[in-house]
Design a protein around this motif. Structure first.
Motif, short mmCIF file in Angstrom:
data_model
loop_
_atom_site.label_atom_id
_atom_site.label_comp_id
_atom_site.label_asym_id
_atom_site.label_seq_id
_atom_site.Cartn_x
_atom_site.Cartn_y
_atom_site.Cartn_z
N ASP A 30 0.85 -1.25 -0.17
CA ASP A 30 0.10 -0.12 0.06
C ASP A 30 0.79 1.31 -0.07
OD1 ASP A 30 -2.31 -1.43 0.00
OD2 ASP A 30 -2.40 -1.65 2.42
N LEU A 31 1.97 1.19 0.65
CA LEU A 31 2.80 2.37 0.81
C LEU A 31 3.59 2.62 -0.50
CD1 LEU A 31 4.27 1.80 4.26
CD2 LEU A 31 2.82 3.55 3.92
N ALA A 32 4.04 1.47 -0.97
CA ALA A 32 4.67 1.55 -2.39
C ALA A 32 3.71 2.07 -3.46
CB ALA A 32 5.34 0.41 -2.70
N ALA A 33 2.50 1.64 -3.43
CA ALA A 33 1.32 2.00 -4.31
C ALA A 33 1.09 3.44 -4.16
CB ALA A 33 0.18 1.19 -4.45
N ALA A 34 1.21 3.90 -2.98
CA ALA A 34 0.65 5.43 -2.80
C ALA A 34 1.71 6.22 -3.32
CB ALA A 34 0.60 5.54 -1.15
N LYS A 35 2.89 5.90 -3.20
CA LYS A 35 4.13 6.77 -3.81
C LYS A 35 3.79 6.93 -5.08
CE LYS A 35 7.70 5.80 -0.59
NZ LYS A 35 8.97 5.37 -0.23
N LYS A 36 3.34 5.99 -5.85
CA LYS A 36 3.03 5.94 -7.55
C LYS A 36 1.79 6.86 -7.89
CE LYS A 36 4.89 0.97 -8.23
NZ LYS A 36 4.46 -0.18 -8.65
N ASN A 38 1.60 9.49 -6.18
CA ASN A 38 2.14 10.82 -5.65
C ASN A 38 1.37 11.12 -4.29
OD1 ASN A 38 4.08 11.60 -7.60
ND2 ASN A 38 2.42 12.38 -8.76
N CYS A 39 1.16 9.98 -3.60
CA CYS A 39 0.50 10.20 -2.12
C CYS A 39 1.30 9.60 -1.30
CB CYS A 39 -0.91 9.28 -2.28
SG CYS A 39 -2.02 10.45 -3.48
N THR A 40 1.00 9.84 -0.05
CA THR A 40 1.26 8.88 1.22
C THR A 40 0.39 8.60 2.07
OG1 THR A 40 3.10 9.01 2.88
CG2 THR A 40 1.88 10.96 2.77
N ILE A 41 0.64 7.72 3.17
CA ILE A 41 -0.52 7.18 3.77
C ILE A 41 -0.33 7.86 5.33
CG2 ILE A 41 -1.74 5.40 4.81
CD1 ILE A 41 -0.98 3.69 2.50
N LYS A 42 -1.45 8.50 5.74
CA LYS A 42 -1.53 8.90 7.18
C LYS A 42 -2.80 8.67 7.95
CE LYS A 42 2.49 11.62 6.87
NZ LYS A 42 3.49 11.25 7.82
N ALA A 65 -5.57 7.14 5.54
CA ALA A 65 -5.91 7.58 4.09
C ALA A 65 -4.68 7.87 3.37
CB ALA A 65 -7.00 8.59 4.28
N LEU A 66 -5.07 7.76 1.97
CA LEU A 66 -4.02 8.40 1.14
C LEU A 66 -4.29 10.06 1.03
CD1 LEU A 66 -4.40 5.42 -0.03
CD2 LEU A 66 -3.35 6.24 -2.12
N LYS A 215 -8.98 -11.68 -4.84
CA LYS A 215 -8.88 -11.10 -3.82
C LYS A 215 -9.02 -9.62 -3.53
CE LYS A 215 -6.30 -10.96 0.85
NZ LYS A 215 -5.03 -11.32 1.48
N VAL A 216 -9.71 -8.96 -2.70
CA VAL A 216 -9.83 -7.57 -2.57
C VAL A 216 -8.55 -7.20 -1.49
CG1 VAL A 216 -10.95 -5.27 -2.14
CG2 VAL A 216 -11.87 -7.41 -3.45
N SER A 217 -7.56 -6.75 -2.06
CA SER A 217 -6.37 -6.84 -1.15
C SER A 217 -6.20 -5.51 -0.08
CB SER A 217 -4.84 -6.63 -1.87
OG SER A 217 -4.97 -7.67 -2.79
N SER A 218 -6.92 -4.30 -0.63
CA SER A 218 -6.69 -3.33 0.31
C SER A 218 -7.93 -2.11 -0.24
CB SER A 218 -5.34 -2.60 0.21
OG SER A 218 -5.32 -1.64 1.10
#
Length: 227
Positions: A30-36, A38-42, A65-66, A215-218
């Motif tokens: 999830d953290l890696a996908a958020a970077k793609k 241009n987001c982060t997770i907080k 959330a992203l 599967k719905v992963s996230s």
């Protein structure tokens, strides 16, 4: 969240009124996908006055959330906390400082003790809560937001159309779609426009029943944008 919402909207909001989710389901993927994106997770605490066909209501919620990297909350790390206030006339204000550690905690506790002692000496009392607005609490199902949905899918033709069809059935507009990997490791990521939490949840439930979706992963919300 309950305290901030009560103060901001002049209504009594209790802890039971706050919808909340934890961070245990957040993965490295999830953290890696958020970077793609241009987001982060907080982990966010959001107190909001919403206006819809049912009138004015309060939403108080806590969940990971992203958020876009250019949002001021994206740079808050470590022992620091931040509060962002947005209003019609003042725009966006941000209050930032240390929320943990010996000195900040001791300073906050001593401030409370000094105020209590002052009130005892002068026979006063702390400020009472203001509840003149008495706005109702909106259930999470009615709160509009954006979603980030990651799923493992069968790598065959027509899958994307089937997945998109489930969103269309519930009037959930898709903003962006990405597919990564192939074969048994094919991953589909969908980012939506704003829609009610009920519509988004029903869509996810339908996706989990599809043969094409392994599967719905996230499932994460996306905040801090105007789309």
């Amino acid at each position: 969240a309950a305290i901030l919402a009560s103060i901001a909207f002049h209504s009594r909001v209790t802890a039971d009124d706050v919808y909340r989710e934890g961070i245990t389901a957040i993965s490295a993927d999830d953290l890696a996908a958020a970077k793609k994106f241009n987001c982060t997770i907080k982990l966010l605490s959001i107190c909001e006055r919403i206006t819809d066909e049912q009138g004015e209501r309060i939403s108080a919620r806590v969940y990971p959330a992203l958020i876009p990297l250019d949002h001021p909350l994206a740079t808050v790390n470590g022992a620091f906390n931040a509060v962002v206030v947005e209003s019609e006339n003042t725009g966006r204000l941000m209050f930032y400082g240390q929320g943990a550690g010996g000195a900040p905690t001791a300073g906050a506790v001593m401030g409370d003790l000094v105020m209590a002692a002052r009130n005892r000496v002068f026979g006063g009392r702390g400020p009472l809560e203001s509840t003149y607005a008495s706005l109702p609490i909106a259930p999470i199902d009615d709160v509009p937001t954006r979603y980030y949905i990651s799923m493992r899918v069968a790598d065959r033709s027509g899958v994307l159309a089937q997945v998109a069809g489930e969103f269309t059935k519930r009037s959930v507009s898709i903003a962006e779609v990405r597919q990564e990997g192939a074969g048994d490791d094919a991953r589909l990521i969908v980012v939506t426009h704003r829609a009610s939490d009920r519509a988004q949840s029903e869509t996810v439930a339908a996706l989990e029943k599809m043969d094409a979706v392994i599967k719905v992963s996230s499932v994460l919300r996306l905040e801090g944008t105007n789309e």
